[in-house]
Motif scaffolding. Sequence first.
Motif, PDB file in Angstrom:
ATOM      1  N   LYS A   1       0.752  -1.080   0.094  1.00 39.60           N
ATOM      2  CA  LYS A   1       0.113  -0.010  -0.003  1.00 39.60           C
ATOM      3  C   LYS A   1       0.992   1.119  -0.065  1.00 39.60           C
ATOM      4  O   LYS A   1       0.482   2.337  -0.528  1.00 39.60           O
ATOM      5  CB  LYS A   1      -1.030   0.040   1.041  1.00 39.60           C
ATOM      6  CG  LYS A   1      -2.085  -1.058   1.078  1.00 39.60           C
ATOM      7  CD  LYS A   1      -2.986  -0.809   0.028  1.00 39.60           C
ATOM      8  CE  LYS A   1      -4.060  -1.671  -0.456  1.00 39.60           C
ATOM      9  NZ  LYS A   1      -4.881  -1.376  -1.374  1.00 39.60           N
TER      10      LYS A   1
ATOM     11  N   ASP B   1      -5.907   0.986   2.793  1.00 38.86           N
ATOM     12  CA  ASP B   1      -6.650   0.899   1.430  1.00 38.86           C
ATOM     13  C   ASP B   1      -7.221   2.164   1.262  1.00 38.86           C
ATOM     14  O   ASP B   1      -7.239   2.772   0.081  1.00 38.86           O
ATOM     15  CB  ASP B   1      -7.852  -0.074   1.590  1.00 38.86           C
ATOM     16  CG  ASP B   1      -7.490  -1.604   1.300  1.00 38.86           C
ATOM     17  OD1 ASP B   1      -6.297  -1.566   0.700  1.00 38.86           O
ATOM     18  OD2 ASP B   1      -8.239  -2.298   1.724  1.00 38.86           O
ATOM     19  N   LEU B   2      -8.127   2.864   2.194  1.00 43.74           N
ATOM     20  CA  LEU B   2      -8.751   3.981   2.028  1.00 43.74           C
ATOM     21  C   LEU B   2      -7.563   5.240   2.005  1.00 43.74           C
ATOM     22  O   LEU B   2      -7.889   5.972   0.931  1.00 43.74           O
ATOM     23  CB  LEU B   2      -9.661   4.384   3.327  1.00 43.74           C
ATOM     24  CG  LEU B   2     -10.940   3.406   3.382  1.00 43.74           C
ATOM     25  CD1 LEU B   2     -11.517   3.661   4.770  1.00 43.74           C
ATOM     26  CD2 LEU B   2     -11.648   3.349   2.239  1.00 43.74           C
TER      27      LEU B   2
ATOM     28  N   ARG C   1      -4.621   5.177   0.614  1.00 44.65           N
ATOM     29  CA  ARG C   1      -3.855   4.799  -0.709  1.00 44.65           C
ATOM     30  C   ARG C   1      -5.021   5.513  -1.624  1.00 44.65           C
ATOM     31  O   ARG C   1      -4.637   6.157  -2.825  1.00 44.65           O
ATOM     32  CB  ARG C   1      -3.672   3.462  -0.835  1.00 44.65           C
ATOM     33  CG  ARG C   1      -2.759   3.385  -2.292  1.00 44.65           C
ATOM     34  CD  ARG C   1      -1.539   3.926  -2.375  1.00 44.65           C
ATOM     35  NE  ARG C   1      -0.901   4.193  -3.683  1.00 44.65           N
ATOM     36  CZ  ARG C   1       0.132   3.691  -4.186  1.00 44.65           C
ATOM     37  NH1 ARG C   1       0.939   2.849  -3.250  1.00 44.65           N
ATOM     38  NH2 ARG C   1       0.675   3.865  -5.401  1.00 44.65           N
ATOM     39  N   GLU C   2      -6.086   5.022  -1.633  1.00 49.03           N
ATOM     40  CA  GLU C   2      -7.353   5.640  -2.863  1.00 49.03           C
ATOM     41  C   GLU C   2      -7.372   6.919  -2.739  1.00 49.03           C
ATOM     42  O   GLU C   2      -7.512   7.754  -3.963  1.00 49.03           O
ATOM     43  CB  GLU C   2      -8.521   4.841  -2.433  1.00 49.03           C
ATOM     44  CG  GLU C   2      -9.693   4.960  -3.532  1.00 49.03           C
ATOM     45  CD  GLU C   2     -10.891   4.577  -3.443  1.00 49.03           C
ATOM     46  OE1 GLU C   2     -11.857   4.446  -4.431  1.00 49.03           O
ATOM     47  OE2 GLU C   2     -10.999   3.895  -2.272  1.00 49.03           O
TER      48      GLU C   2
ATOM     49  N   THR D   1      -6.712   0.989  -6.124  1.00 42.35           N
ATOM     50  CA  THR D   1      -7.102   0.518  -5.243  1.00 42.35           C
ATOM     51  C   THR D   1      -6.922  -0.954  -5.423  1.00 42.35           C
ATOM     52  O   THR D   1      -6.003  -1.340  -6.131  1.00 42.35           O
ATOM     53  CB  THR D   1      -8.984   0.643  -5.509  1.00 42.35           C
ATOM     54  OG1 THR D   1      -8.948   0.087  -6.957  1.00 42.35           O
ATOM     55  CG2 THR D   1      -9.433   1.796  -5.293  1.00 42.35           C
TER      56      THR D   1
ATOM     57  N   ASP E   1      -6.084  -5.051  -3.526  1.00 43.41           N
ATOM     58  CA  ASP E   1      -5.169  -5.679  -2.445  1.00 43.41           C
ATOM     59  C   ASP E   1      -3.608  -5.620  -2.932  1.00 43.41           C
ATOM     60  O   ASP E   1      -2.783  -5.910  -2.262  1.00 43.41           O
ATOM     61  CB  ASP E   1      -5.929  -6.829  -1.775  1.00 43.41           C
ATOM     62  CG  ASP E   1      -5.851  -7.897  -3.017  1.00 43.41           C
ATOM     63  OD1 ASP E   1      -6.841  -7.692  -3.853  1.00 43.41           O
ATOM     64  OD2 ASP E   1      -5.261  -8.975  -2.698  1.00 43.41           O
TER      65      ASP E   1
END
Length: 170
Positions: free
Chosen positions: A32, A158-159, A161-162, A168, A170
């Motif tokens: 990530k 995840d959030l 990085r987005e 997005t 994994d």
Amino acid sequence: MTTERREPATDADERTMLDGWLDYHRSTLARKCEGLTDEQLRTASVPPSELSLMGLVRHMAEVERNWFRRVLADEDAGPLYYSEEDPDGEFHLTGADNWPEAYATWQAEIDAARRHAAGFALDDLSRGRSRHTGEAFSLRWIVTHMIEEYARHNGHADLLRERIDGATGD
């Protein structure tokens, strides 16, 4: 460079499976963070939160240090980033903080965790005790907890990085 990540074999024994899932989640957090600048890695989610990818990596260095060095091995290992005055210091980045140091520290704590865990069977109890309850923990409990800790924070990653670059997956 892309961090290699493998799911454990579906027919692995319990120790191999648990170690494999912990390594999988460690690798997920590293992935990530890949390809981002120092500035992007310190980008906070949304005000007033100070949560950032670099802060998450620093937090996980502290968590690895706590469970494997302090609790499992009963090693006298002081905090890396937090203090009594700033109990969430790993998330409070300053201009002096940088990605190479945060990443190297995290990797060093993972290496120490692996060394300490290698000396224990899953049912062996920790040499150290909970600072809250005085209880010892089995290595199985510690590894399971670490998988949970990484899984939860990988959701945050995840959030983050987005938000940073739209990436997005994994």
